[in-house]
Design a protein around this motif. Structure first.
Motif, mmCIF file in Angstrom:
data_model
loop_
_atom_site.group_PDB
_atom_site.id
_atom_site.type_symbol
_atom_site.label_atom_id
_atom_site.label_comp_id
_atom_site.label_asym_id
_atom_site.label_seq_id
_atom_site.Cartn_x
_atom_site.Cartn_y
_atom_site.Cartn_z
ATOM 1 N N ASN A 4 15.673 32.187 35.930
ATOM 2 C CA ASN A 4 14.732 31.600 36.891
ATOM 3 C C ASN A 4 13.946 30.434 36.301
ATOM 4 O O ASN A 4 13.565 29.519 37.020
ATOM 5 C CB ASN A 4 13.835 32.656 37.535
ATOM 6 N N MET A 7 15.995 27.465 36.863
ATOM 7 C CA MET A 7 16.128 27.126 38.282
ATOM 8 C C MET A 7 14.839 26.535 38.862
ATOM 9 O O MET A 7 14.824 26.047 39.986
ATOM 10 C CB MET A 7 16.559 28.366 39.068
ATOM 11 N N GLU A 11 13.676 25.082 42.701
ATOM 12 C CA GLU A 11 12.956 26.078 43.485
ATOM 13 C C GLU A 11 11.447 25.846 43.533
ATOM 14 O O GLU A 11 10.803 26.179 44.521
ATOM 15 C CB GLU A 11 13.237 27.476 42.943
ATOM 16 N N LEU A 42 25.849 32.246 40.186
ATOM 17 C CA LEU A 42 24.977 31.860 41.296
ATOM 18 C C LEU A 42 25.345 30.489 41.850
ATOM 19 O O LEU A 42 25.254 30.249 43.058
ATOM 20 C CB LEU A 42 23.515 31.861 40.851
ATOM 21 N N GLU A 48 20.276 26.783 48.825
ATOM 22 C CA GLU A 48 19.323 26.295 47.824
ATOM 23 C C GLU A 48 19.443 27.033 46.501
ATOM 24 O O GLU A 48 19.324 26.432 45.436
ATOM 25 C CB GLU A 48 17.890 26.416 48.341
ATOM 26 N N GLU A 49 19.716 28.343 46.550
ATOM 27 C CA GLU A 49 19.850 29.103 45.307
ATOM 28 C C GLU A 49 21.026 28.578 44.483
ATOM 29 O O GLU A 49 20.919 28.424 43.263
ATOM 30 C CB GLU A 49 20.036 30.588 45.591
#
Length: 122
Positions: A4, A7, A11, A42, A48-49
């Motif tokens: 995360n 990312m 995000e 992923l 968007e992810e």
């Protein structure tokens, strides 16, 4: 760095490596191979992810040193690499992982405010 954290540019609109430089004055970022694998999976999706994961994977490849580990799960790999590689900080927004890192004595870099990172000391 965990999944995360890599990312965050998509995000959370965070310039992760500029923020790391601001906080730490230049670092060699490391990423467990399991995190790269998770980002690749992923990125194969849609939306968007998948876009965030694709950007994160590019950042991991361009700006981080990938490290091998024995863990099967990405969070376990982050903790293992933090302890074994002697890193000074770990970057994650994952609450349970933050608690594990802090319990192991590893300072955690996470999102504060809207698009800034901050350090939490153990």
């Amino acid at each position: 760095m965990d999944t995360n954290a890599l990312m965050m540019p998509v995000e959370c609109d965070v310039r992760v490596f500029e923020e790391l430089d601001r906080l730490l004055g230049g670092v060699e970022a490391v990423v467990p191979e399991a995190v790269c694998d998770e980002l690749a999976k992923l990125a194969d999706g849609a939306g968007e992810e998948a876009t965030a994961a694709s950007v994160g994977l590019d950042l991991a490849r361009d700006r981080c040193r990938a490290v091998a580990h024995d863990a099967d799960y990405a969070d376990d790999a982050v903790l293992e690499c933090a302890e074994r590689e002697g890193v000074t900080h770990a970057a994650t927004n994952d609450g349970p992982l933050q608690r594990r890192l802090l319990a192991a004595g590893v300072p955690v870099i996470s999102l504060r405010a809207r698009n800034k990172l901050a350090v939490t000391q153990p």
